[in-house]
Design a protein around this motif. Structure first.
Motif, short mmCIF file in Angstrom:
data_model
loop_
_atom_site.label_atom_id
_atom_site.label_comp_id
_atom_site.label_asym_id
_atom_site.label_seq_id
_atom_site.Cartn_x
_atom_site.Cartn_y
_atom_site.Cartn_z
N LYS A 16 46.84 117.66 33.29
CA LYS A 16 48.23 117.98 33.64
C LYS A 16 48.47 119.48 33.58
CE LYS A 16 49.86 114.86 30.59
NZ LYS A 16 50.83 114.15 29.74
N LYS A 17 47.85 120.13 32.59
CA LYS A 17 48.09 121.55 32.37
C LYS A 17 47.29 122.44 33.31
CE LYS A 17 48.52 120.44 27.52
NZ LYS A 17 47.83 120.52 26.22
N ARG A 18 46.13 121.98 33.77
CA ARG A 18 45.18 122.87 34.43
C ARG A 18 45.09 122.73 35.95
NH1 ARG A 18 43.14 121.76 29.36
NH2 ARG A 18 42.34 123.58 28.25
N PHE A 19 45.56 121.62 36.51
CA PHE A 19 45.33 121.36 37.93
C PHE A 19 46.63 121.00 38.64
CE2 PHE A 19 41.40 120.12 35.72
CZ PHE A 19 40.51 120.94 36.37
N LYS A 20 46.66 121.28 39.95
CA LYS A 20 47.74 120.85 40.83
C LYS A 20 47.12 120.30 42.10
CE LYS A 20 51.42 122.57 38.61
NZ LYS A 20 51.52 121.80 37.40
N LEU A 21 47.82 119.40 42.78
CA LEU A 21 47.34 118.85 44.04
C LEU A 21 48.00 119.59 45.20
CD1 LEU A 21 47.27 114.98 43.65
CD2 LEU A 21 45.35 116.51 43.94
N THR A 22 47.22 119.86 46.25
CA THR A 22 47.78 120.43 47.46
C THR A 22 48.36 119.30 48.31
OG1 THR A 22 45.73 120.25 48.71
CG2 THR A 22 46.07 122.28 47.44
N ALA A 23 49.02 119.64 49.39
CA ALA A 23 49.63 118.64 50.26
C ALA A 23 48.57 117.76 50.93
CB ALA A 23 50.49 119.32 51.32
N THR A 24 47.37 118.30 51.12
CA THR A 24 46.31 117.52 51.76
C THR A 24 45.46 116.75 50.76
OG1 THR A 24 44.87 119.47 51.74
CG2 THR A 24 46.16 119.07 53.74
N GLY A 25 45.79 116.85 49.46
CA GLY A 25 45.09 116.08 48.45
C GLY A 25 43.96 116.82 47.77
N LYS A 26 43.78 118.10 48.09
CA LYS A 26 42.77 118.88 47.38
C LYS A 26 43.33 119.30 46.03
CE LYS A 26 40.84 120.65 51.66
NZ LYS A 26 40.69 121.83 52.52
#
Length: 67
Positions: free
Chosen positions: A11-21
């Motif tokens: 939760k703290k380290r990653f985010k999802l892009t709109a394309t799912g990357k």
């Protein structure tokens, strides 16, 4: 069935892009920057997209996605 928990570190380290990357911050930017040259610091600015091989594992740790 009980709900699945998301790993708190993910939760703290990653985010999802709109394309799912999966986006992540670049390592090596916290301390001892004076010993790195300007090119290293400049190229590691901002965020990067996680490698495809690692993306599957991170998505397993976040069963309901990331914000």
């Amino acid at each position: 069935m009980p709900k699945l928990k998301t790993k708190s570190g993910v939760k703290k380290r990653f985010k999802l892009t709109a394309t799912g990357k999966v986006k992540h911050g670049v390592a090596g930017k916290r301390h001892r920057l004076i010993s790195h040259n300007a090119k290293y610091i400049r190229q590691n600015r901002g965020t990067e997209v996680l490698a495809v091989a690692d993306t599957a594992r991170v998505k397993l740790w976040a069963p309901y996605g990331l914000k």
